[in-house]
Motif scaffolding. Structure first.
Motif, PDB file in Angstrom:
ATOM      1  N   GLU A 142       0.832  -1.200   0.000  1.00  0.00           N
ATOM      2  CA  GLU A 142       0.000   0.000   0.000  1.00  0.00           C
ATOM      3  C   GLU A 142       0.872   1.257   0.000  1.00  0.00           C
ATOM      4  O   GLU A 142       0.611   2.207  -0.745  1.00  0.00           O
ATOM      5  CB  GLU A 142      -0.909  -0.002   1.230  1.00  0.00           C
TER       6      GLU A 142
ATOM      7  N   TYR B 138      -1.861  -0.793  -4.990  1.00  0.00           N
ATOM      8  CA  TYR B 138      -3.067  -0.960  -4.197  1.00  0.00           C
ATOM      9  C   TYR B 138      -3.799  -2.272  -4.492  1.00  0.00           C
ATOM     10  O   TYR B 138      -4.401  -2.869  -3.596  1.00  0.00           O
ATOM     11  CB  TYR B 138      -3.996   0.231  -4.441  1.00  0.00           C
ATOM     12  N   GLU B 139      -3.751  -2.727  -5.744  1.00  0.00           N
ATOM     13  CA  GLU B 139      -4.449  -3.966  -6.076  1.00  0.00           C
ATOM     14  C   GLU B 139      -3.810  -5.146  -5.337  1.00  0.00           C
ATOM     15  O   GLU B 139      -4.508  -5.961  -4.725  1.00  0.00           O
ATOM     16  CB  GLU B 139      -4.396  -4.198  -7.585  1.00  0.00           C
TER      17      GLU B 139
ATOM     18  N   LEU C  20      -4.566  -4.899  -1.627  1.00  0.00           N
ATOM     19  CA  LEU C  20      -5.920  -5.343  -1.323  1.00  0.00           C
ATOM     20  C   LEU C  20      -6.000  -6.867  -1.277  1.00  0.00           C
ATOM     21  O   LEU C  20      -6.629  -7.455  -0.379  1.00  0.00           O
ATOM     22  CB  LEU C  20      -6.887  -4.789  -2.381  1.00  0.00           C
TER      23      LEU C  20
ATOM     24  N   GLN D  76      -6.992  -9.119   1.999  1.00  0.00           N
ATOM     25  CA  GLN D  76      -8.123 -10.049   1.909  1.00  0.00           C
ATOM     26  C   GLN D  76      -7.693 -11.478   2.273  1.00  0.00           C
ATOM     27  O   GLN D  76      -8.438 -12.204   2.933  1.00  0.00           O
ATOM     28  CB  GLN D  76      -8.713 -10.006   0.495  1.00  0.00           C
TER      29      GLN D  76
ATOM     30  N   LEU E 228      -8.081  -2.911   5.745  1.00  0.00           N
ATOM     31  CA  LEU E 228      -8.855  -2.729   4.507  1.00  0.00           C
ATOM     32  C   LEU E 228      -9.509  -1.345   4.500  1.00  0.00           C
ATOM     33  O   LEU E 228      -9.560  -0.675   3.460  1.00  0.00           O
ATOM     34  CB  LEU E 228      -9.918  -3.824   4.388  1.00  0.00           C
TER      35      LEU E 228
ATOM     36  N   LEU F  77      -6.899   1.217   3.638  1.00  0.00           N
ATOM     37  CA  LEU F  77      -6.577   1.186   2.215  1.00  0.00           C
ATOM     38  C   LEU F  77      -7.630   1.922   1.401  1.00  0.00           C
ATOM     39  O   LEU F  77      -7.313   2.703   0.497  1.00  0.00           O
ATOM     40  CB  LEU F  77      -6.452  -0.270   1.753  1.00  0.00           C
ATOM     41  N   HIS F  78      -8.904   1.700   1.721  1.00  0.00           N
ATOM     42  CA  HIS F  78      -9.976   2.414   1.009  1.00  0.00           C
ATOM     43  C   HIS F  78      -9.918   3.915   1.306  1.00  0.00           C
ATOM     44  O   HIS F  78     -10.254   4.734   0.443  1.00  0.00           O
ATOM     45  CB  HIS F  78     -11.336   1.847   1.401  1.00  0.00           C
TER      46      HIS F  78
END
Length: 720
Positions: free
Chosen positions: A170, A175-176, A179, A183, A205, A208-209
């Motif tokens: 991050e 970012y992908e 994530l 998860q 999470l 990150l958002h």
């Protein structure tokens, strides 16, 4: 709530007493070898003191722990001591010292073959490099730790590893992948039933958002994390969730929710004796107070944070506090104070190797210097900012490539492990074939499965290589784009020098640079028409409006200059509503403005003047959400072109005529307009040197035609 507070304080007192007894015991009996249970007690005491923010006690206990472990001559126990010393140094933001201790811990754990402890030490080493923005090194250590966790087949440890990898990715802007890592961490924590781990993964999470700008999704995650933290009963985690929710609500404008969550966070941090975290919450409270316009409270909060963070060496917190103090000083127009905070913040961010924060502080310096009309210093600061951002960009590019390489190496090593396992399966299958020939088809299916798995692994490897090539190409293109930004910076500074800082309108220099070409264009169109070369042009006139707010000095004296500045900013929007985008709108000085209506019919000038006077007078100016002020203005204007040969200096003449008309409007009662509309074939005087008496004579002789909005006779001179 009161009972909980008392209980926490009692627990803290018990802990402090236990720390003191342990210290006294080891000081009074230094030569006695400690039993394993006593070493465990010391290790737990170090960790608890650190969690409570009592770092002096934690360091003293760690030194006693080190002496006891040396006497025990146990390599794993020595590794545990260096691990705790490393964690203490990390808590104090002393990352070079932390790395030395953790590397010693790694060495001891390797000698003792303590795989799980070794993996934990490697993960902490990765964290120290992440805190210093060396993401390439961070990922190397984190993937080493992850390999050990997977060899141990420890789902909880693997989940923690994914959490650390996701946080690092991050920070790198991937970012992908971040994530996906978070998860995977959440999935493993659900499988193991680790409620604290679930809450932590959901919290990450949410963060990150937040970074991605998805505030609503981030709020949802943080609220869910808060409910889980409350169910788990961990006061520190509850406080962190409240603090993050308070920050988000503050940024989204829900100040009441923000204040409630931040106060709860602060109360909990104080209950568990976590002074650094309490000051994180106070920093967010200061930012909330700034958003609400409560500058005295914001100043009190942030100066207190800076003072305590300086004493206790909370360096990361101190950099953030300097940034907020700078933002607050800029908002209050205290630019010298802002520069003082910027200097302190830059030095500390450079010491901490926090290059992104250092770049943000240089950007603030650019803005402050521009506000102080120091363009040369602003340009130098801008170049330093761009250099830092280029370095950060290049480091991120290298780290991104290293990340992909590390992931590729991780997959390759996993493939080797899989192949070894596959070989073992095949050997066992051959043995079984000798015993039971009926399993022949089963072995064939197993071989087919292994082949498909190998092909699948190769496919993954190929895709990773393709992704690496694409990312390298993308990063190279971004670097070229970044190099072009510096050349654009000079153009930006030129634009800034032609703009009024307060209102955002053009300034006098802009108008003087552009008006002569418009005047010449109007004059040529008139000459071509009079010479019979063209038909009479339409929209070929230029009108200069001088605008002045009525009684503005009295308004400033009564309500203060900050209210006056708000009025001037709102006047800009009313000018934009009346005049066209192609017209020149200029702040001439103080409360005086100039509007140049370009290429219109001069017959429309009186309508424009009337519309603008009405737009100012008809609607109050908002001071805040509860108060507003009624303001009026006076307008004087003059039209161009003049008759042929009237003057050789048309621009000063236009300004002089419009200014005389403006003062006529003021002397005649204000809240109105006066304008010079038409001229005879030849003026009897040089309009650039005209005074009010000469203008009255020219009007009386019919040489000049004026229009105005007043019902009574105009006063060209001030009342006696």
């Amino acid at each position: 709530m009161t009972c909980t507070s008392v209980t926490v304080k009692e627990k803290c007192s018990v802990r402090r007493l236990r720390y003191l007894l342990l210290l006294v015991m080891w000081v009074s009996c230094p030569s006695v070898a400690a039993a394993p249970s006593e070493l465990n007690s010391l290790r737990q005491a170090v960790a608890e003191a650190r969690q409570q923010g009592e770092m002096d006690s934690a360091d003293q206990l760690a030194q006693q722990y080190l002496s006891a472990a040396i006497a025990q001559a146990d390599q794993k126990e020595l590794g545990n001591v260096y691990y705790q010393l490393g964690r203490n140094a990390m808590e104090r933001n002393n990352y070079p010292q932390a790395r030395e201790y953790l590397e010693q811990a790694v060495s001891q754990y390797k000698s003792a073959a303590a795989t799980l402890s070794l993996a934990n030490a490697l993960r902490q080493l990765g964290q120290t490099f992440r805190y210093q923005s060396d993401y390439q090194k961070a990922l190397e250590y984190l993937y080493q730790a992850m390999q050990l966790y997977q060899q141990l087949n420890d789902p909880s440890a693997i989940a923690s590893g994914y959490n650390s990898i996701g946080t690092t990715l991050e920070k790198m802007g991937q970012y992908e992948q971040a994530l996906q890592a978070h998860q995977q961490s959440l999935t493993l924590h659900y499988q193991t039933g680790n409620k604290s781990g679930i809450a932590s993964a959901i919290f990450n999470l949410g963060d990150l958002h937040r970074v991605l700008g998805d505030t609503s999704q981030a709020l949802s995650y943080f609220q869910q994390a808060l409910e889980l933290d409350k169910a788990n009963g961990n006061l520190r985690d509850i406080a962190y969730s409240h603090n993050k929710l308070g920050y988000l609500y503050s940024e989204s404008g829900d100040y009441q929710q923000a204040a409630d969550h931040l106060q709860q966070a602060l109360s909990l941090f104080e209950q568990i004796s976590a002074p650094r975290d309490a000051d994180w919450a106070r920093t967010n409270q200061a930012k909330l107070a700034m958003h609400q316009g409560n500058f005295p409270q914001a100043v009190t909060l942030i100066t207190g944070v800076i003072s305590r963070a300086t004493v206790h060496n909370y360096n990361s917190l101190l950099v953030d506090a300097y940034k907020l103090a700078t933002e607050l000083a800029i908002t209050m127009s205290e630019y010298d104070t802002a520069l003082t905070y910027i200097d302190a913040g830059v030095n500390l961010a450079r010491q901490n190797l926090e290059r992104a924060d250092e770049a943000q502080l240089w950007q603030m310096r650019v803005n402050v210097l521009l506000q102080q009309d120091r363009p040369r210093e602003a340009l130098a600061a801008l170049m330093q900012q761009n250099k830092l951002e280029d370095d950060i960009f290049n480091n991120k590019r290298v780290s991104a490539i290293a990340s992909i390489q590390a992931q590729t190496e991780f997959i390759r090593q996993q493939q080797q492990i899989d192949r070894l396992q596959q070989q073992q399966i095949l050997q066992q299958a051959l043995l079984e074939q000798h015993r039971w020939s009926r399993n022949f088809w089963i072995l064939g299916l197993a071989a087919a499965f292994i082949l498909l798995l190998s092909l699948y692994r190769r496919l993954i490897q190929k895709r990773l290589n393709q992704r690496l090539s694409q990312q390298v190409a993308a990063r190279t293109a971004e670097l070229h784009q970044k190099n072009n930004e510096l050349s654009l910076a000079y153009q930006q500074l030129e634009t800034i020098s032609l703009t009024d800082k307060l209102t955002g309108l053009h300034n006098r220099r802009f108008l003087e640079d552009h008006i002569e070409s418009d005047l010449e264009h109007c004059r040529r169109m008139q000459q071509d028409w009079q010479a019979g070369k063209t038909a009479r042009p339409k929209g070929a006139d230029l009108v200069v409006f001088m605008i002045d707010l009525d009684n503005f000095k009295a308004l400033n004296d009564t309500y203060g200059h900050s209210i006056g500045d708000l009025i001037l900013k709102q006047l800009k929007h009313r000018m934009q509503q009346v005049f066209r985008q192609t017209d020149y709108l200029v702040r001439w000085g103080g409360e005086e403005f100039v509007a140049v209506a370009r290429f219109i019919e001069r017959e429309d000038a009186s309508q424009l003047a009337g519309r603008f006077v009405e737009s100012v007078h008809s609607a109050p100016f908002e001071v805040d959400k509860q108060h507003s002020l009624n303001v009026s203005c006076s307008v004087g204007y003059a039209c161009y072109p003049f008759p042929e040969g009237a003057t050789t200096r048309p621009w000063p003449a236009l300004l002089r005529l419009a200014d005389l008309c403006l003062y006529a409007a003021k002397y005649s009662g204000r809240n109105g307009w006066v304008g010079v509309q038409h001229y005879q074939s030849a003026l009897p005087l040089d309009a650039a040197d005209v005074d009010a008496t000469q203008l009255q004579r020219a009007i009386a002789d019919g040489d000049i035609e004026i229009c105005h909005s007043f019902t009574d006779t105009l006063n060209w001179l001030p009342p006696v």
